[in-house]
Structure formats: structure tokens, C-alpha cells
Design a protein around this motif. Sequence first.
Motif, PDB file in Angstrom:
ATOM      1  N   UNK A 129       0.805  -1.225   0.000  1.00 26.25           N
ATOM      2  CA  UNK A 129       0.000   0.000   0.000  1.00 26.25           C
ATOM      3  C   UNK A 129       0.847   1.290   0.000  1.00 26.25           C
ATOM      4  N   UNK A 130       1.962   1.341   0.750  1.00 25.27           N
ATOM      5  CA  UNK A 130       2.760   2.578   0.711  1.00 25.27           C
ATOM      6  C   UNK A 130       3.232   2.940  -0.703  1.00 25.27           C
ATOM      7  N   UNK A 131       3.474   1.934  -1.537  1.00 24.75           N
ATOM      8  CA  UNK A 131       3.892   2.233  -2.915  1.00 24.75           C
ATOM      9  C   UNK A 131       2.738   2.868  -3.701  1.00 24.75           C
ATOM     10  N   UNK A 185       6.913   4.486   3.719  1.00 25.33           N
ATOM     11  CA  UNK A 185       7.336   3.162   4.157  1.00 25.33           C
ATOM     12  C   UNK A 185       8.779   3.027   3.720  1.00 25.33           C
ATOM     13  N   UNK A 186       9.369   1.840   3.936  1.00 27.68           N
ATOM     14  CA  UNK A 186      10.771   1.644   3.537  1.00 27.68           C
ATOM     15  C   UNK A 186      10.828   0.621   2.411  1.00 27.68           C
ATOM     16  N   UNK A 187      11.031   1.097   1.193  1.00 29.81           N
ATOM     17  CA  UNK A 187      11.197   0.192   0.055  1.00 29.81           C
ATOM     18  C   UNK A 187      12.691  -0.063  -0.080  1.00 29.81           C
ATOM     19  N   UNK A 216       5.855   1.307   7.670  1.00 31.78           N
ATOM     20  CA  UNK A 216       7.127   0.584   7.752  1.00 31.78           C
ATOM     21  C   UNK A 216       6.895  -0.918   7.925  1.00 31.78           C
ATOM     22  N   UNK A 217       5.877  -1.278   8.709  1.00 27.81           N
ATOM     23  CA  UNK A 217       5.547  -2.701   8.860  1.00 27.81           C
ATOM     24  C   UNK A 217       5.155  -3.304   7.514  1.00 27.81           C
ATOM     25  N   UNK A 218       4.327  -2.569   6.765  1.00 25.60           N
ATOM     26  CA  UNK A 218       3.852  -3.098   5.486  1.00 25.60           C
ATOM     27  C   UNK A 218       4.987  -3.330   4.495  1.00 25.60           C
ATOM     28  N   UNK A 219       6.027  -2.510   4.596  1.00 29.96           N
ATOM     29  CA  UNK A 219       7.123  -2.635   3.629  1.00 29.96           C
ATOM     30  C   UNK A 219       8.278  -3.476   4.159  1.00 29.96           C
TER      31      UNK A 219
END
Lengths: 286, 286
Positions: free
Chosen positions: B49-51, B214-216, B241-244
Motif C-alpha cells: 500500500x505505501x507504494x 514506508x521503507x522500500x 514501515x511494517x507493510x514494507x
Amino acid sequence: MKVFLECLPCLLRQVLDATKTATDDADLRNTIMTEALEMLRGYGSFPNAPTVARGMQRLIKAHTGNADPYAAIKQSDLALALRLLPDVRQQVESRDDSLYWALKAAATGNLLDCAAGTRFDAERFTAEFETLFAVCDDAAFRERLQTAQTLLVIGDNAGETVFDGLLLSQFPHLRRTYAVRSAPAINDATAADALASGLDAYADILPTGCDAPGVLLSECSETFLERFYASDIVISKGQGNLETLSDCPREIFFLLKAKCPAVAGLLGVDLYAYVFRHREYRPDKA
Amino acid sequence: MKVFLECLPCLLRQVLDATKTATDDADLRNTIMTEALEMLRGYGSFPNAPTVARGMQRLIKAHTGNADPYAAIKQSDLALALRLLPDVRQQVESRDDSLYWALKAAATGNLLDCAAGTRFDAERFTAEFETLFAVCDDAAFRERLQTAQTLLVIGDNAGETVFDGLLLSQFPHLRRTYAVRSAPAINDATAADALASGLDAYADILPTGCDAPGVLLSECSETFLERFYASDIVISKGQGNLETLSDCPREIFFLLKAKCPAVAGLLGVDLYAYVFRHREYRPDKA
């Protein structure tokens, strides 16, 4: 009333809820949501949000065969409303201004709306029942009542119907009609829900001829349209009916809880306010 | 962590909020929302989702020139957090288990998240601060602390940063790094926000090299990646951050409030629960 940008996330949440209820199949859910997003992308071509919602419901039916994903929720809301009814009736009848409180009970019933994402229980109903109308054009309504012979109430959600019965029971001297959706539309009341709410004791139950969660006059039956235009008083319940009838060519009393920022803004009230709004119509001055 | 169906209405609400903040032009708003819906329709092709959120933010920037629609909200959240800090610090330091409450203060800071639609004020912070963690893997954390020399905290929202400073201040014996977004990403903290929160008193402030919320890891700088993999302890704040990072190849402690059903379900906690979850990583057993 056009589709507001604020309607888009709400419509998407609505179709997601209905999809999850209608099928457990992950692929089917993805297919429906992808097509719903495609439909939503064309929001500018829809006349109002209830028409989009109807389109999404048709998508769900086409893919899952489930034409009534909210059936269980409607039954549960109806049962809860029927349990609350005796106490609410006693409250309405014991107060000085029973008409005001009967209107307020019917408006508070508009809480029962899973489609708007509102949660509901007995405690919340009781608390919200005591909240006064932010707008209450009851003076105009009382004036109309002095000469009226016919009343049409256009229903909204199943469950809410039960409290509409309490309102209808205030007018034994009028010929009363209660209009419902012609087929399941989200959690809106159909004829079966009106009957389960005991409304046949007070009114003719009349399907509009339309299966949208609102009243699309261009799709309504001649019988409904005749009753709609000929009734001395029309009360329209809820947001979906307001969205589809806000520009219609007749006087209406809109009775609802403003559950979204777009509708609240349009009515000029705070979000979550209760409203009984007289919308005048004077064709000669149009 | 894939894009859940539950993310779709939330992402759409997020882009709508940002669009309304970025421009008053109705046509431009419609253009952005139409393109956002087109992007959302392809949700299956995004890794998380962050992307998607980053893609939508780029849309807004391309159409309005506004790369930071949340600037004012971030400033306001920062100011509020700084006002609350002395009292929260006093609370943390006066309690028996200061480490637990410092973690809890940092987790409660995760409330400051307009992107998740949560409202926030001093009263709510104080009340939520007293809510215990539903999951608290602090035993593993205390064990790591016995031998650790380096700590990396990956920040989430601006404002929340202030309480992360309180957490960082508990570990004067460690070399501490605080990672931030490399450019505005919704309301997430950038280096400027970390500085405004006074974090340079406790830690090196290090942009990740990535501008998503987030962190990709595939987009992060070598400097960040070196620090990420070499740090003895990594604490990841918040949902983005959790999602990525949920599948990344290293041990992480996730510290957050579960603000949506998808994340709560994945963590096996109730919606709105506070979580300090140790995610182990043993490559030899993979």
C-alpha cells in the motif's frame, strides 16, 4: 445531487463490505473490486451517488449471484428495532409534544445504517433519541397537517422502518402510503421489510418501481409517481432519498441524520446533526 | 505485505484529503481523483500500500506542483507533541518500568496520524498512553539491549517523532540512528521534522533514500542499507514501515498502533491495539 468527491471513498467501502459479505472467493472479490474501481472512475457520468451504488450492487449480483448481501444485517437491525419499539413508543407518547418526538424517533431510526458504516445498539439509540433536531421545520409541517388528507413517507433503511411506523401511527386521520425499494438495494427497506416492521397496520406499502438506494423518478412506476405527486405531504427519509429528490418538482419534508460531510455541508448543518427540513417548491416562481 | 482490499477505500480517502489540501481548483481535483482511481484499479500490480500511496502523492505533485500537502498539518502535530512532551517525559521517568513506558509513549505517538484519519488531542493522548500493549515482546528487547552497541529507529509520522526522542533518550550508551523519509510522504517525518523534534540531540538523523510512506529497501541508499543491516537493534515505527518491512531479511522490533483491520488481523490483535512485536529472522532456518 451530483456525486461528490467525498462520496468516492464511501462508495468504495460500501462495495467492499457488500463484496466480502457476498463471497469468500478471493479471485471473485478481486474481480468485483477491480470492476467497481473502473465504474467509480466514471463517477462524473452518474447523476448521483445512489445510482453508482446501484451499479456496484449489480456487479456483485452478476459475479456472485447474491442479490441481497445485506439480508442478514437487515434481519438483525429489524429485530433490534422491534425490541426497542415499546420503550420508544412509551417515550414518544409520554412527552408533551408527541409529534416532535415521533419525528425525532423516525429520524433517530436513520442511525440503523450499516451502509453508512454507523454502528448501532440500544444504548446509542437511547442517547441519540434525546439529541434535538438541528433544523426542525415542524411549523410548516403542522400547518400542512391542518388541511392534508394524504401522506406519503418514503422509507430508507430496514430497521428504521419500525420507527417510521411509530410516526405513521400519529396520523390516523390521513390516508397513508409507505414507499419502499422494489428490490434489495444495500440495506434499504423492501416491501418484505416494511411488512416485517408491521407497517401494513398504518399504511399502504408501495414499491417505488426502482431498485436504487434512492428514488430515481425516471425509473419509478406510474402508480408510485401518481402517489408521489398527488400526496398532500411527502416525507423523505435518509440521505439516499435526499440525494435523488433534492431537485424534484414538488414540496418535500426531508427527515434524516446527516451522516456524511457532503450532505451535512449541503444542508448547512454539523456532521451527524438531525434534520427535518421543509423544501418548498413554487413552480410559478421557478 | 500486499495491498489488501481493505486498503483501497483508505487509500482513496487519503488521496482525496491530500488533493483537497493541495488545490481548490474543482477541475484539477476531478482530474487527480480520476487518475487516482485508474491507478487504484491496478492495485494488484503494486507490492504494498505505501507504494500506491507514493504514486498518488506523485499524481498530486504533478498536477498541482504541491509536493507537501501535509506541511501545515505536520507543523501543527509537531507543535502539539512538543507541548505534551514535558508531561509525558515526567510520566515515563516517574514510573517503575521506564523502558516499558518509553516504548509506550513512542507507540502512543503513532496516534498522530492524519493519514490514517485518526483525530488527536492532548486528552486523547493522555488516555491512550495508559492503555497497555496488547503484545509486548519487551523480554527479547531487553535481552538484545544487554549486548547491543547500535540502535536504528525507523520513524513514521511527524509529531510522533517527538516521543521517539523520549525513547531514544533511554539509551545513552548506544550509538543511535533515526531514519526518516528522503522527501515528504503524506505526513511522514523528514529530516527537517526530526530536527524540529530535537532528535539530533540523541541520534544521527539519516534519510532512507526513499520517498514512499514506508521503507522500500530496493530504493534505499547504500548508507541507509548498511546501517539497517549492521545495527544490533532495529525498531520500526508504524504501519507503513511494517507493510514494507514485514518480509525483510533481518530481525526487527515493530512498534505501532494497529489502526486498520488489515494490519490488526495480520498481527492477530484487536483493531486499535498497541503492539511491540519482535519479528525474529533466522536465515539458516529459512
